[in-house]
Design a protein around this motif. Structure first.
Motif, PDB file in Angstrom:
ATOM      1  N   PRO A 153       0.832  -1.208   0.000  1.00  0.00           N
ATOM      2  CA  PRO A 153       0.000   0.000   0.000  1.00  0.00           C
ATOM      3  C   PRO A 153       0.865   1.257   0.000  1.00  0.00           C
ATOM      4  CG  PRO A 153      -0.682  -1.510   1.741  1.00  0.00           C
ATOM      5  CD  PRO A 153       0.603  -2.031   1.189  1.00  0.00           C
ATOM      6  N   ARG A 154       0.398   2.290  -0.677  1.00  0.00           N
ATOM      7  CA  ARG A 154       1.150   3.551  -0.756  1.00  0.00           C
ATOM      8  C   ARG A 154       0.712   4.545   0.321  1.00  0.00           C
ATOM      9  NH1 ARG A 154       3.827   1.226  -4.581  1.00  0.00           N
ATOM     10  NH2 ARG A 154       3.808   1.949  -6.745  1.00  0.00           N
ATOM     11  N   VAL A 155      -0.429   4.264   0.962  1.00  0.00           N
ATOM     12  CA  VAL A 155      -0.989   5.196   1.948  1.00  0.00           C
ATOM     13  C   VAL A 155      -1.549   4.395   3.122  1.00  0.00           C
ATOM     14  CG1 VAL A 155      -2.835   6.885   2.366  1.00  0.00           C
ATOM     15  CG2 VAL A 155      -1.599   6.933   0.196  1.00  0.00           C
ATOM     16  N   GLU A 160      -4.067   8.085  15.687  1.00  0.00           N
ATOM     17  CA  GLU A 160      -2.987   8.104  16.676  1.00  0.00           C
ATOM     18  C   GLU A 160      -3.187   9.313  17.580  1.00  0.00           C
ATOM     19  OE1 GLU A 160       0.829   7.980  14.677  1.00  0.00           O
ATOM     20  OE2 GLU A 160       0.132   6.384  13.342  1.00  0.00           O
ATOM     21  N   HIS A 161      -3.118   9.094  18.891  1.00  0.00           N
ATOM     22  CA  HIS A 161      -3.317  10.179  19.866  1.00  0.00           C
ATOM     23  C   HIS A 161      -4.600  10.965  19.572  1.00  0.00           C
ATOM     24  CE1 HIS A 161       0.753   9.290  21.116  1.00  0.00           C
ATOM     25  NE2 HIS A 161       1.184   9.519  19.890  1.00  0.00           N
ATOM     26  N   GLY A 162      -5.622  10.270  19.119  1.00  0.00           N
ATOM     27  CA  GLY A 162      -6.912  10.916  18.890  1.00  0.00           C
ATOM     28  C   GLY A 162      -7.023  11.675  17.577  1.00  0.00           C
ATOM     29  N   HIS A 163      -5.972  11.659  16.745  1.00  0.00           N
ATOM     30  CA  HIS A 163      -6.012  12.359  15.461  1.00  0.00           C
ATOM     31  C   HIS A 163      -5.896  11.368  14.310  1.00  0.00           C
ATOM     32  CE1 HIS A 163      -4.062  15.625  18.091  1.00  0.00           C
ATOM     33  NE2 HIS A 163      -5.330  15.931  17.949  1.00  0.00           N
ATOM     34  N   THR A 164      -6.591  11.672  13.222  1.00  0.00           N
ATOM     35  CA  THR A 164      -6.451  10.842  12.025  1.00  0.00           C
ATOM     36  C   THR A 164      -5.117  11.169  11.364  1.00  0.00           C
ATOM     37  OG1 THR A 164      -8.834  10.909  11.720  1.00  0.00           O
ATOM     38  CG2 THR A 164      -7.508  10.212   9.839  1.00  0.00           C
ATOM     39  N   VAL A 165      -4.284  10.140  11.201  1.00  0.00           N
ATOM     40  CA  VAL A 165      -2.971  10.339  10.600  1.00  0.00           C
ATOM     41  C   VAL A 165      -2.931   9.614   9.253  1.00  0.00           C
ATOM     42  CG1 VAL A 165      -0.485  10.003  10.841  1.00  0.00           C
ATOM     43  CG2 VAL A 165      -1.880  10.528  12.861  1.00  0.00           C
ATOM     44  N   VAL A 166      -2.665  10.371   8.199  1.00  0.00           N
ATOM     45  CA  VAL A 166      -2.523   9.794   6.864  1.00  0.00           C
ATOM     46  C   VAL A 166      -1.036   9.800   6.532  1.00  0.00           C
ATOM     47  CG1 VAL A 166      -3.122  10.020   4.425  1.00  0.00           C
ATOM     48  CG2 VAL A 166      -4.784  10.692   6.177  1.00  0.00           C
ATOM     49  N   THR A 167      -0.467   8.610   6.316  1.00  0.00           N
ATOM     50  CA  THR A 167       0.972   8.494   6.084  1.00  0.00           C
ATOM     51  C   THR A 167       1.231   7.960   4.681  1.00  0.00           C
ATOM     52  OG1 THR A 167       1.240   7.952   8.426  1.00  0.00           O
ATOM     53  CG2 THR A 167       3.119   7.518   6.998  1.00  0.00           C
ATOM     54  N   LEU A 168       2.117   8.650   3.946  1.00  0.00           N
ATOM     55  CA  LEU A 168       2.566   8.134   2.650  1.00  0.00           C
ATOM     56  C   LEU A 168       3.588   7.026   2.934  1.00  0.00           C
ATOM     57  CD1 LEU A 168       3.069  11.492   0.677  1.00  0.00           C
ATOM     58  CD2 LEU A 168       0.964  10.184   1.105  1.00  0.00           C
ATOM     59  N   THR A 169       3.388   5.855   2.327  1.00  0.00           N
ATOM     60  CA  THR A 169       4.221   4.692   2.685  1.00  0.00           C
ATOM     61  C   THR A 169       4.971   4.157   1.472  1.00  0.00           C
ATOM     62  OG1 THR A 169       2.297   3.268   2.366  1.00  0.00           O
ATOM     63  CG2 THR A 169       2.744   4.011   4.615  1.00  0.00           C
ATOM     64  N   GLY A 203       4.991  11.715   5.922  1.00  0.00           N
ATOM     65  CA  GLY A 203       5.617  10.723   5.056  1.00  0.00           C
ATOM     66  C   GLY A 203       6.510   9.782   5.827  1.00  0.00           C
ATOM     67  N   GLU A 204       6.493   8.499   5.432  1.00  0.00           N
ATOM     68  CA  GLU A 204       7.348   7.493   6.064  1.00  0.00           C
ATOM     69  C   GLU A 204       8.716   7.492   5.388  1.00  0.00           C
ATOM     70  OE1 GLU A 204       5.400   3.656   7.437  1.00  0.00           O
ATOM     71  OE2 GLU A 204       6.540   2.987   5.696  1.00  0.00           O
ATOM     72  N   GLY A 205       9.762   7.248   6.163  1.00  0.00           N
ATOM     73  CA  GLY A 205      11.101   7.143   5.588  1.00  0.00           C
ATOM     74  C   GLY A 205      11.849   8.455   5.602  1.00  0.00           C
TER      75      GLY A 205
END
Lengths: 345, 47
Positions: A153-155, A160-169, A203-205
């Motif tokens: 998956p790319r996303v 996390e901590h009550g917030h929606t976190v969208v991470t580029l993977t 973003g991850e990485g």
């Protein structure tokens, strides 16, 4: 060189004199440099209307007189910087001028701005500067190695901590935006538009996002259809819809679409290792991920053009001074700080 | 977390499609298995 330096006396004499000086080169994509002391002596009632409709890019050099601060496309303080911007402009004069004309008379509102930007981008996809870049590429998309597992998956979306976190993977490619990342992020942000609460994008990485995936450049069907696709899967539109409750955390490479999308957010927090830049002129293009809308809104059109024409990335502290990011923190603090900012929204 | 507003769910067996017009709890089942959210139509690169 597609650059003209105007004499201060000539500028002070007004638009007729300026027009005469440019007469032999009109119709070419030009960057015209105006010395501040010449502008100070000019009649603004005559020169301002000329500057609004001039089919050339305009760059002020020196301390901007109040009457002309917003009348020229871009301002820089010194001749050395003006020289660098001239060299940058020279890499792709058609694209560089297109960007200046686009943001000089930008339509009101984000969506009309995105339509105008996409139209300009598609026009340049059919132009000679993009063709030259394409011809200079040795590796074709099919030959390019795929460093990341194709089915990963790319996303990722997680609370996390009550917030929606969208991470580029897609860390192996510095989260470059290919079709799959575009479509996964489009779907994720589309779903979040219907939900409530703060959203953090990161973003991850090693990087937040290095922009469009060059391996996919020049794979569009044709410029007219590409325009329609761009507006159909518009990440800029998605990000803009969330902007008031959006925090973007940037680090490492923050190039092209990376800064264009981030600039829409209510808050942008940068790690001090970030490199922010607009490399599009190198491809004979203008920003195409909403940057001609988001960056002028956040930091002014002069900043957009300076970043685009120069081509070189800037560091976190300069980005903070220019207003492209709101805060700079050590990399280890980035995640924590993004949650603190989300909590304040 | 099923049934997001505006999402389409598809049965892998018979291709029946459900469009969610009001979000809510619960899950959608067809042919004895959970229906999968439909993925967006693939579009080419615009770059």
């Amino acid at each position: 060189m597609p650059v003209v330096d105007l004499d201060p006396g000539l500028v002070a004499a007004g638009p007729a004199a300026v027009g005469a000086a440019l007469a032999d080169r009109i119709g070419e994509p030009l960057l015209v440099r105006f010395p501040a002391d010449g502008l100070a002596g000019a009649d603004e009632r005559l020169l301002r209307p000329w500057l609004r409709t001039a089919p050339v890019a305009t760059l002020g050099v020196g301390e901007a007189p109040r009457a002309y601060r917003d009348a020229l496309d871009c301002w820089v303080g010194d001749a050395a910087t003006a020289g660098r911007l001239g060299d940058g402009f020279d890499r792709a004069p058609l694209a560089a001028l297109t960007a200046a004309l686009l943001v000089r008379s930008a339509p009101t509102g984000v969506w009309p701005g995105l339509v105008a930007e996409s139209t300009a981008y598609s026009m340049l996809q059919g132009g000679p500067e993009f063709a030259a870049w394409r011809a200079s590429r040795t590796a074709t998309p099919a030959d390019a190695p795929t460093l990341d597992a194709d089915d990963a998956p790319r996303v990722r979306v997680r609370v996390e901590h009550g917030h929606t976190v969208v991470t580029l993977t897609r860390p192996a490619r510095h989260n470059a935006v290919d079709v799959r990342l575009r479509d996964e992020l489009d779907a994720a942000l589309g779903t979040l538009a219907e939900a409530r609460g703060p959203v953090i994008l990161r973003g991850e990485g090693p990087s937040w996002c290095s922009g469009g995936d060059l391996d996919e450049f020049a794979t569009f069907p044709d410029p007219a259809r590409a325009h329609l696709v761009r507006l159909t899967r518009s990440l800029a539109g998605r990000v803009h819809a969330l902007e008031r409750r959006l925090v973007v955390a940037v680090h490492g490479a923050c190039l092209g679409a990376g800064i264009e999308l981030a600039a829409f957010a209510a808050r942008v927090v940068a790690a001090d290792d970030v490199r922010i830049g607009l490399p599009e002129l190198g491809l004979g293009l203008v920003p195409g991920a909403g940057g001609t809308v988001s960056i002028p809104r956040r930091a002014g059109r002069s900043t957009l053009l300076r970043l685009l024409w120069a081509g070189d990335p800037i560091d976190a502290h300069r980005a903070r001074r220019w207003g492209l990011v709101d805060e700079v923190v050590p990399p280890a603090r980035l995640v924590e700080r993004s949650h603190e900012l989300a909590a304040e929204l | 977390m099923a049934n997001l507003l505006g999402k389409r769910y598809v049965c892998a067996e018979c291709e029946a499609t459900v469009l969610v017009t009001k979000a809510g709890e619960g899950s959608l089942t067809c042919h004895g298995q959970a229906m999968e959210p439909a993925t967006a139509k693939p579009l080419p690169s615009s770059d």
